[in-house]
Design a protein around this motif. Structure first.
Motif, PDB file in Angstrom:
ATOM      1  N   ALA A 110       0.840  -1.201   0.000  1.00 15.79           N
ATOM      2  CA  ALA A 110       0.000   0.000   0.000  1.00 15.79           C
ATOM      3  C   ALA A 110       0.872   1.246   0.000  1.00 15.79           C
ATOM      4  O   ALA A 110       1.869   1.331   0.721  1.00 15.79           O
ATOM      5  CB  ALA A 110      -0.929   0.006   1.204  1.00 15.79           C
TER       6      ALA A 110
ATOM      7  N   SER B 176      -4.436   6.713  -2.560  1.00 20.71           N
ATOM      8  CA  SER B 176      -4.067   5.433  -1.973  1.00 20.71           C
ATOM      9  C   SER B 176      -4.015   4.381  -3.071  1.00 20.71           C
ATOM     10  O   SER B 176      -5.003   4.187  -3.793  1.00 20.71           O
ATOM     11  CB  SER B 176      -5.082   5.004  -0.906  1.00 20.71           C
ATOM     12  OG  SER B 176      -5.138   5.950   0.148  1.00 20.71           O
TER      13      SER B 176
ATOM     14  N   ILE C 138      -3.410   0.431  -3.440  1.00 16.02           N
ATOM     15  CA  ILE C 138      -3.427  -0.703  -2.520  1.00 16.02           C
ATOM     16  C   ILE C 138      -3.570  -2.011  -3.288  1.00 16.02           C
ATOM     17  O   ILE C 138      -4.390  -2.133  -4.193  1.00 16.02           O
ATOM     18  CB  ILE C 138      -4.587  -0.568  -1.511  1.00 16.02           C
ATOM     19  CG1 ILE C 138      -4.458   0.742  -0.724  1.00 16.02           C
ATOM     20  CG2 ILE C 138      -4.632  -1.764  -0.567  1.00 16.02           C
ATOM     21  CD1 ILE C 138      -5.677   1.071   0.109  1.00 16.02           C
TER      22      ILE C 138
END
Length: 211
Positions: free
Chosen positions: A107, A118, A120
């Motif tokens: 991540a 983000s 991930i």
């Protein structure tokens, strides 16, 4: 990032936590021996340091903690935590381990004054093509998933690393034929090694090391 959707950077958090070597019955090998280049600092961290400097800027200092948390006689670290300071002053937290059962995967979290991004991947069976990208604009106050295109050709390979290697190999051969310099270079690799050496020195001396 080029569109400046997060604004001025405030903080970056990176975790690469897997459990591939978590079971106690996995025999020791070169990956557990510092003399042969073992340890997650040399196996995983080079990739992270490389993309951190390419995306966010040069690292000017690092504080490191390198540990063996799986008590099976290994000499090389299976877990490391790095606190890097960029030339801009932004801090980058990096946590890496390959012995944590049911860990979250890879991540990258980027925080700025306009929001966050983000990236991930929680699917440890496919470390390349199962990433999800989320944008959280501060003004919208909700997270938006941004689609990531992966070609059908890339997905047909059982090992997701193979098509990436093939692409790099094509670029390398093309550069040789055209006598054209393409990055990354050996100097880029040396730069990453300098950061890794600073991290190991920091762990040994228990202080921040300039790069």
């Amino acid at each position: 990032l080029k569109k400046n959707v997060v604004g001025t950077l405030r903080h970056i958090n990176i975790s690469w936590l897997t459990g591939g070597r978590a079971p106690m019955n996995i025999p020791l090998n070169w990956q557990n021996d510092l003399k042969f280049g073992g340890g997650v600092l040399f196996s995983h961290a080079p990739h992270v340091i490389d993309y951190v400097e390419r995306l966010f800027g040069k690292i000017k200092g690092v504080v490191a903690s390198l540990r063996v948390v799986k008590r099976n006689g290994a000499a090389a670290e299976d877990t490391c935590d790095l606190l890097c300071t960029l030339e801009s002053g932004v801090k980058v937290n990096i946590s890496i381990s390959n012995v944590l059962p049911n860990a979250r995967g890879h991540a990258i979290e980027v925080y700025g004054d306009k929001g966050s991004l983000s990236l991930i991947n929680s699917d440890l069976r496919n470390s390349i093509y199962e990433f999800q990208l989320f944008h959280f604009p501060l003004s919208a106050k909700k997270s938006i998933e941004i689609p990531i295109f992966v070609s059908r050709e890339a997905r047909r390979h059982a090992d997701s690393r193979l098509p990436l290697f093939m692409e790099v190999a094509k670029e390398f051969i093309s550069a040789i034929k055209r006598h054209k310099v393409r990055g990354p270079s050996f100097l880029d690799g040396l730069r990453v090694q300098e950061v890794l050496d600073a991290a190991r020195a920091s762990d040994r001396l228990k202080r921040e090391i300039s790069v």
